[in-house]
Design an enzyme around this catalytic site. Structure first.
Site, PDB file in Angstrom:
ATOM      1  N   ARG A  70       0.648  -1.313  -0.041  1.00 21.01           N
ATOM      2  CA  ARG A  70       0.037   0.081   0.186  1.00 21.01           C
ATOM      3  C   ARG A  70       1.060   1.204  -0.071  1.00 21.01           C
ATOM      4  O   ARG A  70       0.860   2.148  -0.872  1.00 21.01           O
ATOM      5  CB  ARG A  70      -0.893  -0.081   1.073  1.00 21.01           C
ATOM      6  CG  ARG A  70      -2.074  -0.996   1.269  1.00 21.01           C
ATOM      7  CD  ARG A  70      -3.172  -0.538   2.094  1.00 21.01           C
ATOM      8  NE  ARG A  70      -3.835   0.528   2.102  1.00 21.01           N
ATOM      9  CZ  ARG A  70      -4.788   0.666   1.173  1.00 21.01           C
ATOM     10  NH1 ARG A  70      -5.424  -0.132   0.605  1.00 21.01           N
ATOM     11  NH2 ARG A  70      -5.469   1.930   1.202  1.00 21.01           N
ATOM     12  N   GLN A 100     -10.452   8.999   7.803  1.00 20.27           N
ATOM     13  CA  GLN A 100     -10.323   7.439   8.141  1.00 20.27           C
ATOM     14  C   GLN A 100      -8.924   7.222   7.205  1.00 20.27           C
ATOM     15  O   GLN A 100      -8.390   6.082   7.335  1.00 20.27           O
ATOM     16  CB  GLN A 100     -11.415   6.653   7.884  1.00 20.27           C
ATOM     17  CG  GLN A 100     -12.799   6.768   8.561  1.00 20.27           C
ATOM     18  CD  GLN A 100     -13.810   6.245   7.804  1.00 20.27           C
ATOM     19  OE1 GLN A 100     -14.193   5.121   8.397  1.00 20.27           O
ATOM     20  NE2 GLN A 100     -14.437   6.823   6.909  1.00 20.27           N
ATOM     21  N   HIS A 118      -7.579   6.952  12.009  1.00 21.83           N
ATOM     22  CA  HIS A 118      -6.985   5.564  11.898  1.00 21.83           C
ATOM     23  C   HIS A 118      -5.445   5.437  11.747  1.00 21.83           C
ATOM     24  O   HIS A 118      -4.976   4.416  11.512  1.00 21.83           O
ATOM     25  CB  HIS A 118      -7.575   4.906  10.685  1.00 21.83           C
ATOM     26  CG  HIS A 118      -9.092   4.502  10.860  1.00 21.83           C
ATOM     27  ND1 HIS A 118      -9.781   4.065   9.730  1.00 21.83           N
ATOM     28  CD2 HIS A 118      -9.807   4.527  11.928  1.00 21.83           C
ATOM     29  CE1 HIS A 118     -11.016   3.535  10.396  1.00 21.83           C
ATOM     30  NE2 HIS A 118     -11.063   4.167  11.517  1.00 21.83           N
ATOM     31  N   CYS A 126       6.823   1.164  18.264  1.00 20.15           N
ATOM     32  CA  CYS A 126       7.783   0.178  18.712  1.00 20.15           C
ATOM     33  C   CYS A 126       6.911  -0.508  19.734  1.00 20.15           C
ATOM     34  O   CYS A 126       6.421   0.088  20.713  1.00 20.15           O
ATOM     35  CB  CYS A 126       9.010   0.805  19.239  1.00 20.15           C
ATOM     36  SG  CYS A 126      10.182  -0.410  19.970  1.00 20.15           S
ATOM     37  N   CYS A 145      12.971  -1.221  15.751  1.00 16.25           N
ATOM     38  CA  CYS A 145      13.069   0.022  16.173  1.00 16.25           C
ATOM     39  C   CYS A 145      14.662   0.745  16.156  1.00 16.25           C
ATOM     40  O   CYS A 145      15.410   0.009  16.515  1.00 16.25           O
ATOM     41  CB  CYS A 145      12.518  -0.022  17.660  1.00 16.25           C
ATOM     42  SG  CYS A 145      12.465   1.640  18.378  1.00 16.25           S
ATOM     43  N   THR A 187     -16.881   7.250   1.928  1.00 14.19           N
ATOM     44  CA  THR A 187     -16.810   6.129   2.839  1.00 14.19           C
ATOM     45  C   THR A 187     -18.039   5.141   2.856  1.00 14.19           C
ATOM     46  O   THR A 187     -19.247   5.610   2.659  1.00 14.19           O
ATOM     47  CB  THR A 187     -16.681   6.564   4.412  1.00 14.19           C
ATOM     48  OG1 THR A 187     -16.437   5.565   5.361  1.00 14.19           O
ATOM     49  CG2 THR A 187     -17.624   7.715   4.973  1.00 14.19           C
TER      50      THR A 187
END
Ligand code: OAD
Length: 241
Positions: A70, A100, A118, A126, A145, A187
């Site tokens: 993505r 969102q 979101h 972490c 991390c 949405t």
């Protein structure tokens, strides 16, 4: 269309506080697949199957592969005319944005007063030390991390089964409690709490305006069109009033 644009522009102009709620459809015209649209599946997994803490505990690499896929798409995309029109509307109106979307495109387009309920796809958390960091690279399916060097990183995204960040919820609740007009854009209204915002405004006596080629909300005014088409026209109307 013309009459509806005029009515919507009037409502927004007269409102002392408005909220725009956006979802994946807002970025469809930028070329980012929606979650529940035709191209929303990755390797036949739905978002629900991957965006949850159990899926990450079971197979963190699989979940990271999905997010890296993505991210790779998003990194090549730009805000569309709808993002820019909404950002400009915020300069004219007391209009706050609740998105969102995790794709960062509202920020790139210049939106100011905004909560990403979101989270943001370019942020990590972490699981060891809790540090929130930025990670733009997409070539690591098991990132660690950089602060504590040992902790496993997860996307700093609110997954299914998790609560929204407390400060985000407080800010959104404060806006909604005073909101007179809500613009619901792109949405499918299937994920709470966002799916309940329009009904809340209606029950408070406010107005609901929806922009979605496949409307999914009980609205006072519905534009069954793409947001990249309607929002620039609405901006123009607001400027003319
Ligand atoms: P969905 O994929 O469920 O819905 C996208 C909506 O956008 C649909 O109603 C489409 O009809 C509409 N749409 C498509 N093209 C459009 C366009 N050009 N203009 C306007 N609308 C358009 O996406 P969301 O409702 O955002 O959560 O999904 C909600 C959440 O579920 C997401 O934030 C994500 C997902 O799983 C997490 O990942 C935590």
């Amino acid at each position: 269309m013309e009459k509806k644009l005029e009515k919507a522009a009037q409502l927004l102009k007269q409102s002392s506080l408005s909220v725009a709620l956006t979802g994946a459809g807002m970025s469809a015209e930028s070329g980012i697949p929606t979650f529940r649209g035709k191209e929303g599946l990755w390797k036949n997994f739905s978002a629900q199957e991957l965006a949850n803490p159990q899926a990450f505990a079971k197979d963190p690499q699989l979940v990271w592969q999905w997010y890296n896929w993505r991210k790779d798409i998003i990194l090549q995309k730009q805000p569309n005319a709808g993002h820019y029109a909404l950002a400009q509307m915020q300069e004219f109106l007391p209009l706050h944005l609740v998105t969102q979307n995790v794709d960062n495109l509202h920020r790139v387009a210049g939106s100011q007063s905004m909560v990403e309920i979101h989270g943001n796809i370019f942020k990590t958390r972490c699981l060891g030390c809790g540090k929130i960091d930025e990670l733009r690279q997409t070539n690591d399916d098991a990132p660690l991390c950089r602060q504590c060097n040992t902790g496993q990183l997860r996307p700093d995204i609110v997954w299914f089964g998790e609560s929204l960040a407390h400060k985000d919820l407080q800010q959104v609740s404060a806006w909604l409690s005073r909101c007179e007009v809500i613009l619901v854009i792109g949405t499918s209204g299937q994920v709470y709490p966002a799916a309940g915002f329009a009904a809340q405004i209606a029950s408070q006596g406010g107005s609901v305006i929806e922009i979605n080629p496949q409307p999914a909300t009980q609205a006072n005014i519905t534009f069954a069109n793409a947001s990249g088409e309607v929002l620039p026209l609405l901006l123009q109307k607001i400027k003319e009033l």
